[in-house]
Design an enzyme around this catalytic site. Structure first.
Site, mmCIF file in Angstrom:
data_model
loop_
_atom_site.group_PDB
_atom_site.id
_atom_site.type_symbol
_atom_site.label_atom_id
_atom_site.label_comp_id
_atom_site.label_asym_id
_atom_site.label_seq_id
_atom_site.Cartn_x
_atom_site.Cartn_y
_atom_site.Cartn_z
ATOM 1 N N LYS A 74 69.485 11.683 -9.572
ATOM 2 C CA LYS A 74 68.418 11.809 -10.578
ATOM 3 C C LYS A 74 68.842 11.079 -11.849
ATOM 4 O O LYS A 74 69.886 11.363 -12.421
ATOM 5 C CB LYS A 74 68.117 13.271 -10.887
ATOM 6 C CG LYS A 74 66.961 13.429 -11.874
ATOM 7 C CD LYS A 74 66.376 14.831 -11.859
ATOM 8 C CE LYS A 74 67.070 15.784 -12.776
ATOM 9 N NZ LYS A 74 66.339 17.068 -12.908
ATOM 10 N N ASP A 81 63.689 11.438 -14.019
ATOM 11 C CA ASP A 81 63.288 12.555 -14.875
ATOM 12 C C ASP A 81 63.050 12.018 -16.273
ATOM 13 O O ASP A 81 63.985 11.663 -16.986
ATOM 14 C CB ASP A 81 64.372 13.628 -14.888
ATOM 15 C CG ASP A 81 63.980 14.845 -15.729
ATOM 16 O OD1 ASP A 81 62.817 14.903 -16.183
ATOM 17 O OD2 ASP A 81 64.822 15.734 -15.908
ATOM 18 N N LYS A 93 63.451 26.680 -12.241
ATOM 19 C CA LYS A 93 64.749 27.002 -12.838
ATOM 20 C C LYS A 93 64.793 28.520 -12.957
ATOM 21 O O LYS A 93 63.943 29.130 -13.613
ATOM 22 C CB LYS A 93 64.917 26.326 -14.190
ATOM 23 C CG LYS A 93 65.008 24.806 -14.074
ATOM 24 C CD LYS A 93 65.110 24.146 -15.433
ATOM 25 C CE LYS A 93 65.224 22.623 -15.269
ATOM 26 N NZ LYS A 93 65.178 21.923 -16.568
ATOM 27 N N ASP A 138 69.343 20.253 -8.310
ATOM 28 C CA ASP A 138 70.406 19.830 -9.233
ATOM 29 C C ASP A 138 70.960 20.978 -10.067
ATOM 30 O O ASP A 138 71.527 20.768 -11.140
ATOM 31 C CB ASP A 138 69.922 18.684 -10.133
ATOM 32 C CG ASP A 138 68.721 19.050 -10.989
ATOM 33 O OD1 ASP A 138 68.701 20.139 -11.575
ATOM 34 O OD2 ASP A 138 67.799 18.227 -11.088
ATOM 35 N N ASP A 187 58.225 20.302 -14.379
ATOM 36 C CA ASP A 187 59.317 21.193 -14.766
ATOM 37 C C ASP A 187 58.902 22.024 -15.971
ATOM 38 O O ASP A 187 58.519 23.186 -15.848
ATOM 39 C CB ASP A 187 60.564 20.356 -15.068
ATOM 40 C CG ASP A 187 61.725 21.175 -15.606
ATOM 41 O OD1 ASP A 187 61.616 22.408 -15.666
ATOM 42 O OD2 ASP A 187 62.768 20.586 -15.957
#
Length: 258
Positions: free
Chosen positions: A47, A80, A156, A210, A132
């Site tokens: 990423k 990202d 997350k 990640d 995200d």
């Protein structure tokens, strides 16, 4: 119950957890060297942080992509933008990169509130769009699904309120035909272990995650065994020990509080 957490929240759906390595914002030469080193270590998705300078972003992606192809590796590239682009710029950058090869996905190309902008980008490019910062809650996820703004949700665990809330959002995504990945808030070992247990037990997390990246940025960890020691060939296997499967280095507790 003397059981590892993953057995209590869905059971084992994968033996190992595929990981993504994150290359932060840095000059192209350093970013290139870091990306290739991690590809050679077995990471199948790299990423790359972008969103500041479109020309630099395109040049760096093409540089790393060529190096991966020349090495014979099959690693993919994820971008990202961390909300850094506007809509026209995001479309232009993604389309230009699509002409020279495949991008696994583009994460949060524009500001989190610009849901219609994200939707426009998704409709005008071929590359899967990941969100995200747009999803902090179950309600955010439902709105994104109703509007059809993205293909992938970056969960997350800390951001959305813990494992229970993450399971709810994952279930919504699965019902909507989306996929998920699990990202990082730069947690130490306890948070990393929680994320690994969640991914082990959650089938909709189909994109490499990640959540490990905090381990590479901190000099020390709060767990007795550093989380990086559990990574092999770009993947992690959770412990069979009860709970999160980690032992806290209690000698660190209380230090710095005096």
């Amino acid at each position: 119950m003397n059981q590892p957490l993953y057995k209590l929240i869905g059971g084992e759906v994968r033996e190992t957890v595929p990981l993504t390595y994150v290359v932060g914002i840095k000059n192209n030469e350093d970013a290139y060297k870091e990306a290739i080193r991690r590809v050679n270590e077995g990471f199948n998705v790299i990423k790359i942080k972008v969103g500041n300078e479109p020309k630099r972003d395109i040049a760096l992606v093409n540089l790393i992509r060529k190096a991966i192809n020349d090495s014979g590796q099959e690693a993919k590239i994820r971008l990202d933008a961390n909300q850094g682009y506007d809509v026209p710029t995001a479309i232009k950058v993604i389309r230009e990169l699509e002409e020279t090869g495949e991008i696994e996905s583009v994460e949060q190309p524009v500001r989190k509130w610009n849901i219609f902008g994200i939707k426009e980008i998704r409709e005008k490019v071929k590359t899967p769009i990941m969100i995200d910062e747009t999803v902090f809650s179950l309600e955010d996820a439902m709105n994104a699904i109703k509007l059809g703004i993205a293909d992938i949700i970056n969960l997350k665990i800390c951001k959305v309120g813990g494992i229970y809330q993450s399971k709810k959002i994952a279930a919504l995504a699965e019902a909507a035909g989306m996929s998920c990945t699990v990202g990082s808030n730069l947690e130490l070992g306890i948070g990393i272990a929680a994320s690994a247990q969640f991914v082990t037990s959650t089938s909709v997390v189909k994109n490499p995650s990640d959540f490990i990246c905090g381990a590479y940025l901190h000099e020390y960890d709060i767990t007795k065994m550093p989380m990086m020691d559990l990574v092999k060939d770009g993947a992690m296997k959770v412990s069979e020990k009860p709970g999160l499967g980690i032992d806290v280095n209690t000698s660190l507790l209380g230090k710095g509080s005096k």
